[in-house]
Scaffold this active site. Structure first.
Site, PDB file in Angstrom:
ATOM      1  N   ARG A 133     -61.002-102.671  62.599  1.00 21.18           N
ATOM      2  CA  ARG A 133     -60.947-102.019  61.265  1.00 21.18           C
ATOM      3  C   ARG A 133     -62.267-102.325  60.544  1.00 21.18           C
ATOM      4  NH1 ARG A 133     -58.527 -97.960  59.575  1.00 21.18           N
ATOM      5  NH2 ARG A 133     -56.501 -98.746  60.256  1.00 21.18           N
ATOM      6  N   ASP A 162     -60.027 -89.104  50.410  1.00 18.86           N
ATOM      7  CA  ASP A 162     -60.055 -88.770  51.841  1.00 18.86           C
ATOM      8  C   ASP A 162     -60.530 -87.323  51.950  1.00 18.86           C
ATOM      9  OD1 ASP A 162     -57.706 -89.477  54.552  1.00 18.86           O
ATOM     10  OD2 ASP A 162     -59.749 -88.645  54.551  1.00 18.86           O
ATOM     11  N   ARG A 186     -62.669 -95.082  71.298  1.00 14.41           N
ATOM     12  CA  ARG A 186     -62.755 -96.333  70.509  1.00 14.41           C
ATOM     13  C   ARG A 186     -61.771 -97.389  71.002  1.00 14.41           C
ATOM     14  NH1 ARG A 186     -59.996 -95.448  64.564  1.00 14.41           N
ATOM     15  NH2 ARG A 186     -58.054 -94.467  65.271  1.00 14.41           N
ATOM     16  N   GLU A 239     -68.936 -90.865  56.750  1.00 15.56           N
ATOM     17  CA  GLU A 239     -68.904 -90.592  58.191  1.00 15.56           C
ATOM     18  C   GLU A 239     -69.706 -89.338  58.537  1.00 15.56           C
ATOM     19  OE1 GLU A 239     -64.655 -90.445  59.073  1.00 15.56           O
ATOM     20  OE2 GLU A 239     -64.370 -91.733  57.317  1.00 15.56           O
ATOM     21  N   HIS A 278     -67.675 -93.059  62.353  1.00 16.79           N
ATOM     22  CA  HIS A 278     -66.754 -93.323  61.235  1.00 16.79           C
ATOM     23  C   HIS A 278     -67.132 -94.637  60.510  1.00 16.79           C
ATOM     24  CE1 HIS A 278     -62.930 -94.126  59.246  1.00 16.79           C
ATOM     25  NE2 HIS A 278     -62.359 -93.072  59.748  1.00 16.79           N
TER      26      HIS A 278
HETATM   27  O1  TA6 Z   1     -61.906 -90.553  58.282  1.00 16.58           O
HETATM   28  C1  TA6 Z   1     -60.839 -90.648  57.380  1.00 16.58           C
HETATM   29  C2  TA6 Z   1     -59.547 -90.829  58.170  1.00 16.58           C
HETATM   30  O2  TA6 Z   1     -59.285 -89.705  58.969  1.00 16.58           O
HETATM   31  C3  TA6 Z   1     -58.420 -91.112  57.180  1.00 16.58           C
HETATM   32  O3  TA6 Z   1     -57.548 -90.012  57.065  1.00 16.58           O
HETATM   33  C4  TA6 Z   1     -57.745 -92.356  57.763  1.00 16.58           C
HETATM   34  O4  TA6 Z   1     -56.755 -91.987  58.708  1.00 16.58           O
HETATM   35  C5  TA6 Z   1     -58.955 -93.049  58.403  1.00 16.58           C
HETATM   36  O5  TA6 Z   1     -59.639 -91.972  59.037  1.00 16.58           O
HETATM   37  C6  TA6 Z   1     -58.657 -94.229  59.287  1.00 16.58           C
HETATM   38  O6  TA6 Z   1     -58.079 -93.813  60.473  1.00 16.58           O
HETATM   39  P1  TA6 Z   1     -57.596 -94.971  61.521  1.00 16.58           P
HETATM   40  O7  TA6 Z   1     -56.973 -94.209  62.667  1.00 16.58           O
HETATM   41  O8  TA6 Z   1     -58.827 -95.731  61.948  1.00 16.58           O
HETATM   42  O9  TA6 Z   1     -56.647 -95.849  60.751  1.00 16.58           O
END
Ligand code: TA6
Length: 291
Positions: free
Chosen positions: A65, A211, A101, A267, A168
Site C-alpha cells: 500500500r 477519486d 503487481r 497516477e 499508480h
Molecule cells: O486509482 C484509484 C483507484 O482505482 C481507487 O478507486 C482505489 O480503488 C485505488 O485505486 C486503490 O486500489 P487498490 O486495489 O490498490 O486498493
C-alpha cells in the site's frame, strides 16, 4: 546478478527480495514483489517523495500500500477495462489493477553512469486470466536527480493487442488539507459520483474522498504542499487523482486511520476506451518522471 557500487540486495523477514539504490543523486528502493518502487529520496533535499503505509503488508500476500504499484494489463475494475468485452471469463473474479503487481519480478540489467542508476525489471509472466495475448513487459527505473519510470509493453504476438495500465504512484504530502494540485484542466470522471463528468477546479484542493480520472494529458502536474513535487507524464491518455479520505482510511486494513492525511495518488495512466492498441511487434512506453 549484476552488482554495482550503488546497488545492493536484501531480503526482508518474510523472504521478500528488495533492491536498495544509493548513488550520488538519490536513494531508492524497489521490492521485487510487484516490481514495486517503494522509496525515492533525492540527496538535494533528503525529502522522501513517495508514501508507503506503515500498515502495508510486506509478506507478498497483497500489493504494498504505497510507492508505485504497477497496474497492467488493465487499470481499476476489469469490467470497466478495454479487455472485458473480449473476455471469455466475464463472470470470473478479476484482481483490481491487473496481475503484475502481485507477481515476483526479476532484474534483467543494471547500468550506471554519471546521471544515475538504471534497472530493467521483468515480471514472471505477462499472461493471466483476462489477458491471453503474447506480450513482453519491461519496467525501467532510473534513479538520478529525478526518478524516471518507464513501463514498456511490447506486442510479441502476431495479432493486435489492447490493454490499459497505470503507474499508480502514492506521493508523500505534509498535510492533504493544505495540499493543492496544479496543471490539470478539462473534464474528469468522478468515481465517487457514478463516473459522471465534471470540470477540473481551478483551485484544486482536497476536502473529502477524491477519486477522479482526468481526461487530461498534461505533461506536468505539481503537488503543492509547502513543497513542490513534480509529476511529469508521457505516453498517457489520462491522469488519476485519488485520496481515500477518513472513512476509507479507517476501513482499509493496510492504512492507518489518519493515513489519508499524508498521501496523495497522482497516477500516469492509460484508462480510456478502447484502450491502447499495439500492432504485432509494436511497443509503447508509459513514463512518469518524479522531481
Ligand atoms: O486509482 C484509484 C483507484 O482505482 C481507487 O478507486 C482505489 O480503488 C485505488 O485505486 C486503490 O486500489 P487498490 O486495489 O490498490 O486498493
Amino acid at each position: 546478478m549484476t552488482t554495482l557500487s550503488s546497488v545492493s540486495y536484501q531480503t526482508n523477514e518474510f523472504g521478500v527480495d528488495y533492491i536498495q539504490i544509493n548513488n550520488n543523486h538519490a536513494k531508492a528502493e524497489i521490492c521485487l514483489y510487484g516490481g514495486h518502487v517503494t522509496r525515492f529520496t533525492p540527496k538535494t533535499d533528503n525529502r522522501e517523495r513517495l508514501w508507503v503505509s506503515p500498515n502495508s503488508l510486506r509478506d507478498a500476500s497483497r500489493p504494498i500500500r504505497g510507492g508505485v504499484p504497477i497496474c497492467w494489463p488493465w487499470f481499476g475494475d476489469f469490467k470497466r477495462s478495454p479487455l472485458f468485452l473480449a473476455s471469455e471469463h466475464q463472470n470470473a473474479t478479476f484482481p483490481a489493477h491487473g496481475f503484475l503487481r502481485t507477481q515476483n519480478w526479476s532484474v534483467e540489467s543494471v547500468t550506471e553512469n554519471t546521471n544515475g542508476t538504471s534497472l530493467s525489471l521483468k515480471p514472471n509472466t505477462t499472461t493471466g486470466i483476462g489477458f491471453s495475448h503474447k506480450a513482453e513487459v519491461i519496467f525501467v527505473v532510473t534513479v538520478g536527480r529525478e526518478l524516471t519510470l518507464d513501463l514498456i509493453t511490447k506486442n510479441t504476438g502476431d495479432a493486435p493487442l489492447t490493454y490499459s495500465c497505470a503507474l499508480h504512484t502514492y506521493f508523500a504530502v505534509d498535510d492533504i488539507s493544505q495540499t493543492r494540485l496544479s496543471g490539470l484542466s478539462g473534464g474528469y470522471l468522478d468515481k465517487t459520483r457514478g463516473f459522471n463528468q465534471f470540470e477540473t477546479p481551478n483551485n484544486y484542493q482536497f476536502t473529502s474522498e477524491t477519486d477522479r480520472v482526468h481526461l487530461c494529458t498534461a505533461e506536468t502536474v505539481t503537488i503543492n504542499h509547502g513543497f513542490e513535487t513534480g509529476v511529469n507524464s508521457y505516453g498517457h491518455d489520462s491522469l488519476v487523482v485519488w485520496n481515500p479520505w477518513a472513512e476509507n482510511s479507517t476501513s482499509m486494513q493496510d492504512m492507518t486511520d489518519d493515513g489519508y492525511q499524508s498521501m496523495l495518488c497522482v497516477e500516469t495512466a492509460i484508462t480510456q476506451l478502447p484502450g491502447r492498441m499495439l500492432a504485432p511487434g509494436e511497443l509503447h512506453s508509459l513514463r512518469q518522471v518524479i522531481t
